[in-house]
Design an enzyme around this catalytic site. Structure first.
Site, PDB file in Angstrom:
ATOM      1  N   ASP A 183     -70.009 -86.021  45.400  1.00  0.00           N
ATOM      2  CA  ASP A 183     -68.694 -86.681  45.371  1.00  0.00           C
ATOM      3  C   ASP A 183     -67.696 -85.836  46.167  1.00  0.00           C
ATOM      4  O   ASP A 183     -67.420 -84.707  45.791  1.00  0.00           O
ATOM      5  CB  ASP A 183     -68.259 -86.819  43.908  1.00  0.00           C
ATOM      6  CG  ASP A 183     -66.849 -87.363  43.787  1.00  0.00           C
ATOM      7  OD1 ASP A 183     -66.344 -87.945  44.771  1.00  0.00           O
ATOM      8  OD2 ASP A 183     -66.249 -87.199  42.700  1.00  0.00           O
TER       9      ASP A 183
ATOM     10  N   HIS B 104     -85.260 -94.022  41.969  1.00  0.00           N
ATOM     11  CA  HIS B 104     -84.065 -94.244  41.149  1.00  0.00           C
ATOM     12  C   HIS B 104     -84.334 -95.138  39.940  1.00  0.00           C
ATOM     13  O   HIS B 104     -83.437 -95.341  39.127  1.00  0.00           O
ATOM     14  CB  HIS B 104     -82.973 -94.873  42.018  1.00  0.00           C
ATOM     15  CG  HIS B 104     -83.356 -96.231  42.497  1.00  0.00           C
ATOM     16  ND1 HIS B 104     -84.398 -96.437  43.397  1.00  0.00           N
ATOM     17  CD2 HIS B 104     -82.899 -97.459  42.177  1.00  0.00           C
ATOM     18  CE1 HIS B 104     -84.533 -97.730  43.596  1.00  0.00           C
ATOM     19  NE2 HIS B 104     -83.634 -98.377  42.882  1.00  0.00           N
ATOM     20  N   ASP B 105     -85.529 -95.696  39.832  1.00  0.00           N
ATOM     21  CA  ASP B 105     -85.892 -96.545  38.687  1.00  0.00           C
ATOM     22  C   ASP B 105     -86.812 -95.830  37.702  1.00  0.00           C
ATOM     23  O   ASP B 105     -87.167 -96.398  36.664  1.00  0.00           O
ATOM     24  CB  ASP B 105     -86.638 -97.808  39.161  1.00  0.00           C
ATOM     25  CG  ASP B 105     -85.768 -98.760  39.972  1.00  0.00           C
ATOM     26  OD1 ASP B 105     -84.544 -98.789  39.758  1.00  0.00           O
ATOM     27  OD2 ASP B 105     -86.335 -99.475  40.824  1.00  0.00           O
TER      28      ASP B 105
ATOM     29  N   GLU C  25     -90.872-102.728  48.614  1.00  0.00           N
ATOM     30  CA  GLU C  25     -91.145-102.393  47.218  1.00  0.00           C
ATOM     31  C   GLU C  25     -91.966-103.533  46.623  1.00  0.00           C
ATOM     32  O   GLU C  25     -91.516-104.669  46.582  1.00  0.00           O
ATOM     33  CB  GLU C  25     -89.833-102.240  46.448  1.00  0.00           C
ATOM     34  CG  GLU C  25     -90.039-101.847  44.999  1.00  0.00           C
ATOM     35  CD  GLU C  25     -88.862-102.229  44.097  1.00  0.00           C
ATOM     36  OE1 GLU C  25     -88.686-101.577  43.070  1.00  0.00           O
ATOM     37  OE2 GLU C  25     -88.151-103.201  44.415  1.00  0.00           O
TER      38      GLU C  25
ATOM     39  N   ASP D 162     -63.532 -88.652  42.517  1.00  0.00           N
ATOM     40  CA  ASP D 162     -63.427 -89.836  41.651  1.00  0.00           C
ATOM     41  C   ASP D 162     -64.627 -89.990  40.716  1.00  0.00           C
ATOM     42  O   ASP D 162     -64.736 -90.980  39.990  1.00  0.00           O
ATOM     43  CB  ASP D 162     -63.204 -91.113  42.480  1.00  0.00           C
ATOM     44  CG  ASP D 162     -64.403 -91.461  43.362  1.00  0.00           C
ATOM     45  OD1 ASP D 162     -65.395 -90.691  43.357  1.00  0.00           O
ATOM     46  OD2 ASP D 162     -64.361 -92.494  44.052  1.00  0.00           O
TER      47      ASP D 162
ATOM     48  N   ASP E  98     -70.397 -90.261  47.362  1.00  0.00           N
ATOM     49  CA  ASP E  98     -69.935 -91.076  48.485  1.00  0.00           C
ATOM     50  C   ASP E  98     -70.562 -90.590  49.798  1.00  0.00           C
ATOM     51  O   ASP E  98     -71.257 -89.569  49.830  1.00  0.00           O
ATOM     52  CB  ASP E  98     -68.405 -91.061  48.557  1.00  0.00           C
ATOM     53  CG  ASP E  98     -67.844 -89.651  48.435  1.00  0.00           C
ATOM     54  OD1 ASP E  98     -68.365 -88.747  49.127  1.00  0.00           O
ATOM     55  OD2 ASP E  98     -66.907 -89.437  47.630  1.00  0.00           O
TER      56      ASP E  98
ATOM     57  N   ASN F   5     -64.460 -86.803  46.895  1.00  0.00           N
ATOM     58  CA  ASN F   5     -63.034 -87.051  46.648  1.00  0.00           C
ATOM     59  C   ASN F   5     -62.627 -87.011  45.178  1.00  0.00           C
ATOM     60  O   ASN F   5     -61.529 -87.435  44.820  1.00  0.00           O
ATOM     61  CB  ASN F   5     -62.609 -88.394  47.282  1.00  0.00           C
ATOM     62  CG  ASN F   5     -63.379 -89.568  46.666  1.00  0.00           C
ATOM     63  OD1 ASN F   5     -64.195 -89.368  45.763  1.00  0.00           O
ATOM     64  ND2 ASN F   5     -63.130 -90.764  47.136  1.00  0.00           N
TER      65      ASN F   5
ATOM     66  N   ASP G  67     -86.115-104.241  49.076  1.00  0.00           N
ATOM     67  CA  ASP G  67     -86.169-104.366  47.626  1.00  0.00           C
ATOM     68  C   ASP G  67     -87.058-105.557  47.240  1.00  0.00           C
ATOM     69  O   ASP G  67     -86.993-106.613  47.880  1.00  0.00           O
ATOM     70  CB  ASP G  67     -84.730-104.593  47.132  1.00  0.00           C
ATOM     71  CG  ASP G  67     -84.568-104.414  45.640  1.00  0.00           C
ATOM     72  OD1 ASP G  67     -84.835-103.308  45.158  1.00  0.00           O
ATOM     73  OD2 ASP G  67     -84.158-105.385  44.961  1.00  0.00           O
TER      74      ASP G  67
ATOM     75  N   ASP H  64     -81.280 -99.710  52.475  1.00  0.00           N
ATOM     76  CA  ASP H  64     -81.972-100.421  51.404  1.00  0.00           C
ATOM     77  C   ASP H  64     -81.501-101.873  51.408  1.00  0.00           C
ATOM     78  O   ASP H  64     -80.373-102.167  51.031  1.00  0.00           O
ATOM     79  CB  ASP H  64     -81.624 -99.746  50.074  1.00  0.00           C
ATOM     80  CG  ASP H  64     -82.619-100.042  48.966  1.00  0.00           C
ATOM     81  OD1 ASP H  64     -83.216-101.139  48.992  1.00  0.00           O
ATOM     82  OD2 ASP H  64     -82.782 -99.186  48.079  1.00  0.00           O
TER      83      ASP H  64
HETATM   84  O1  TEU Z   1     -86.460-102.897  41.298  1.00  0.00           O
HETATM   85  C1  TEU Z   1     -87.428-103.892  41.092  1.00  0.00           C
HETATM   86  C2  TEU Z   1     -87.825-104.138  39.739  1.00  0.00           C
HETATM   87  O2  TEU Z   1     -88.706-104.951  39.529  1.00  0.00           O
HETATM   88  C3  TEU Z   1     -87.116-103.411  38.621  1.00  0.00           C
HETATM   89  O3  TEU Z   1     -86.719-104.292  37.633  1.00  0.00           O
HETATM   90  C4  TEU Z   1     -88.061-102.462  38.062  1.00  0.00           C
HETATM   91  O4  TEU Z   1     -89.103-103.176  37.472  1.00  0.00           O
HETATM   92  C5  TEU Z   1     -87.403-101.646  37.023  1.00  0.00           C
HETATM   93  O5  TEU Z   1     -86.320-100.987  37.593  1.00  0.00           O
HETATM   94  C6  TEU Z   1     -88.353-100.623  36.472  1.00  0.00           C
HETATM   95  O6  TEU Z   1     -87.768-100.068  35.380  1.00  0.00           O
HETATM   96  C7  TEU Z   1     -85.568-103.073  42.357  1.00  0.00           C
HETATM   97  C8  TEU Z   1     -84.634-101.890  42.446  1.00  0.00           C
HETATM   98  O7  TEU Z   1     -85.359-100.737  42.766  1.00  0.00           O
HETATM   99  C9  TEU Z   1     -83.878-101.795  41.151  1.00  0.00           C
HETATM  100  O8  TEU Z   1     -83.044-100.666  41.120  1.00  0.00           O
HETATM  101  C10 TEU Z   1     -83.063-103.059  41.002  1.00  0.00           C
HETATM  102  O9  TEU Z   1     -82.453-103.082  39.754  1.00  0.00           O
HETATM  103  C11 TEU Z   1     -83.924-104.315  41.152  1.00  0.00           C
HETATM  104  O10 TEU Z   1     -84.821-104.253  42.243  1.00  0.00           O
HETATM  105  C12 TEU Z   1     -83.042-105.509  41.395  1.00  0.00           C
HETATM  106  O11 TEU Z   1     -82.520-105.457  42.692  1.00  0.00           O
END
Ligand code: TEU
Length: 535
Positions: free
Chosen positions: A22, A316-317, A242, A26, A30, A24, A200, A99
């Site tokens: 970050d 990130h998931d 993905e 907030d 960013d 700035n 995605d 992305d």
């Molecule tokens: O994720 C695809 C997806 O199927 C997610 O629901 C995934 O199963 C879940 O995050 C697993 O815990 C992509 C992106 O990577 C995710 O961040 C988004 O929320 C999702 O698509 C919707 O765009």
């Protein structure tokens, strides 16, 4: 020029902009913050950055709900900042991968705003509408974040389909005008100097909700070939889809070496092993190592020469891998390095998720500190089904997407140096012990180990070309394999457990990298010990 596309030798680093740096105060990361850390990434040795979405978005799903594909959200900066990032990265030999969320947009996108006004609007058919009666959706398909996947719009007297939140209406890929609009947008980004795209939920593009076909619809690969021809026209783009539903056979289509579709896909077969069969990710189960080895072998062998693997353990998931398959207590450093070696020895393009190179760990917060729409949706749903708060929290601590989204730990300063303000999601309280400042330049750090692995991949073509062979397939503790070309061989030996064990692969050779310094213990592998030999 090499006969290999650049991305076969590349290591890609995923930045989750909201949580990276970050500039700035907030509390939200960013683009100027990312620019300020490019030298750090250069030092790590990566070739490209995959940026999670920075497009204009109401942030219902942290940017995976895009309201303008051709603008940057003010929370991240401006288009000028984005151009500066592309240029500054380029100076350092780093490409930027954007992305693209093309299976759905935000309900605040001007296309949807127009679409929901009238059935006659030209944008109406950019989305998936079905007739019906209020309260009686066309079928029982569910949204991934809970509740029906159909939402009623009184203005048009129809339901629209949303696989994710109701603020993420699905785009209608059947409509060639819609597809052309997306392709033009992609070319516009490529012209600005973007090096590639992550797509995605690419496997959902050909969905037929009426038949309950979501993944792998009959026209999916036609769409991808069309997109390749009409959108990915710039040279040397890397494209990664993905695809939760990909099998090796399907991945061979996506990543066909003739370049007709994508460079590669993320597949998740290894990622879903530590959950109850037939259950959801929240239904926890221990990792079956022997099965993990089989899955990895299958993907390595079935794509050899006929496709290309992406290699990843975090994004990130997903939760932090050291907390998931390693030991984030006593053997945090050793196990984080072991998992890194296991991954980097394989054939494919490795991805590092921000903080993985520091061995960042899962967060174990009380419920009120979670922000993720999926986590909160699951909590609501399971409460209603009668699950205990304790069980739900155990699942969240193990698998919540927020585990990966806690702010990047740069230093021992307040908030780990991520922000001078109040972070949007709490910083993991272990930042005084786990941070970048401490690890850069320390020969024994996880960061330095990643640097070493990246350097090894760059200097030894056997990492790119070697054929895979699994050793000790039935061993309960060891994951070992070779990678072989006619000139060289790698032997990778990983002890997956926190105890010292016999080493049936003992050799007098000297390892080119090991996660323990100093002398080895003859005939043994120490807890989480990992070695790579080059012969
Ligand atoms: O994720 C695809 C997806 O199927 C997610 O629901 C995934 O199963 C879940 O995050 C697993 O815990 C992509 C992106 O990577 C995710 O961040 C988004 O929320 C999702 O698509 C919707 O765009």
């Amino acid at each position: 020029m090499s006969r290999h596309p650049w991305w076969k030798d590349a290591v890609i680093y995923q930045v989750y902009p909201r949580s990276f740096c970050d500039s700035n105060g907030d509390g939200l990361g960013d683009i100027p913050g990312i620019i300020s850390k490019l030298d750090y990434l250069k030092e790590l040795g990566i070739d490209a950055i995959w940026l999670s979405p920075v497009f204009k978005s109401p942030q219902d799903d942290n940017g995976y709900d895009i309201s303008d594909y051709q603008d940057i959200d003010p929370m991240f900066g401006t288009l000028a900042d984005m151009d500066a990032l592309i240029q500054e990265a380029k100076k350092r030999g780093i490409r930027i991968i954007m992305d693209l969320v093309l299976s759905h947009s935000s309900d605040e996108h001007r296309w949807f705003q127009a679409a929901k006004q009238s059935r006659d609007d030209p944008y109406h058919d950019f989305y998936i509408w079905r007739d019906g009666e209020p309260g009686t959706p066309p079928n029982d398909l569910q949204s991934a974040f809970g509740g029906s996947a159909w939402e009623w719009v009184p203005e048009v007297g129809q339901f629209y389909f949303h696989r994710f939140s109701k603020k993420q209406p699905d785009l209608n890929w059947e409509n060639p005008k819609m597809r052309r609009a997306l392709y033009a947008m992609i070319r516009w980004w490529a012209d600005r100097g973007i090096g590639g795209f992550r797509l995605d939920v690419v496997d959902l593009f050909g969905k037929i909700p009426d038949q309950k076909i979501l993944e792998n619809g009959p026209k999916l690969h036609d769409y991808l070939r069309e997109m390749r021809r009409e959108a990915f026209t710039a040279e040397n783009l890397v494209t990664v889809g993905e695809a939760w539903s990909a099998t090796p056979a399907i991945a061979r289509k996506y990543s066909n070496p003739d370049g007709s579709e994508l460079s590669m896909v993320f597949q998740f077969e290894h990622i879903v092993l530590d959950q109850q069969p037939g259950g959801e990710k929240w239904d926890l189960a221990p990792l079956p190592l022997v099965q993990l080895k089989q899955v990895i072998r299958r993907w390595q062998k079935e794509l050899e020469g006929t496709g290309w693997n992406s290699l990843f353990l975090e994004n990130h998931d997903l939760p932090r891998i050291v907390s998931r398959w390693g030991d984030d207590g006593r053997y945090r450093v050793e196990s984080a390095k072991m998992l890194a070696m296991l991954l980097f020895g394989l054939q494919g393009t490795p991805y590092i998720y921000q903080g993985q190179e520091l061995g960042m760990t899962n967060a174990r917060y009380p419920l009120e500190d979670y922000r993720d729409i999926e986590t909160l949706g699951m909590h609501r749903q399971r409460k209603a089904l009668g699950h205990s708060e304790e069980d739900i929290l155990r699942s969240i601590h193990a698998k919540s997407r927020d585990n990966a989204r806690t702010p990047m730990q740069w230093s021992g300063e307040k908030n780990g140096g991520f922000t001078t303000g109040t972070p949007w999601l709490k910083v993991n309280p272990n930042y005084p012990q786990i941070n970048a400042e401490q690890q850069v330049g320390d020969p024994d750090s996880i960061f330095t180990f990643y640097q070493t692995l990246i350097r090894l991949r760059k200097t030894n073509p056997v990492f790119r070309d070697g054929t895979f062979r699994l050793l000790l397939a039935d061993h309960e503790d060891i994951f070992a394999y070779t990678r072989t070309t006619d000139r060289a061989q790698l032997l990778i030996v990983c002890n997956f457990h926190g105890k010292q064990i016999e080493n049936p692969l003992e050799t007098a050779e000297k390892a080119i990298a090991c996660n323990y310094s100093g002398e080895s213990v003859p005939g043994k592998l120490r807890p989480y010990e990992a070695r790579v030999y080059l012969r």
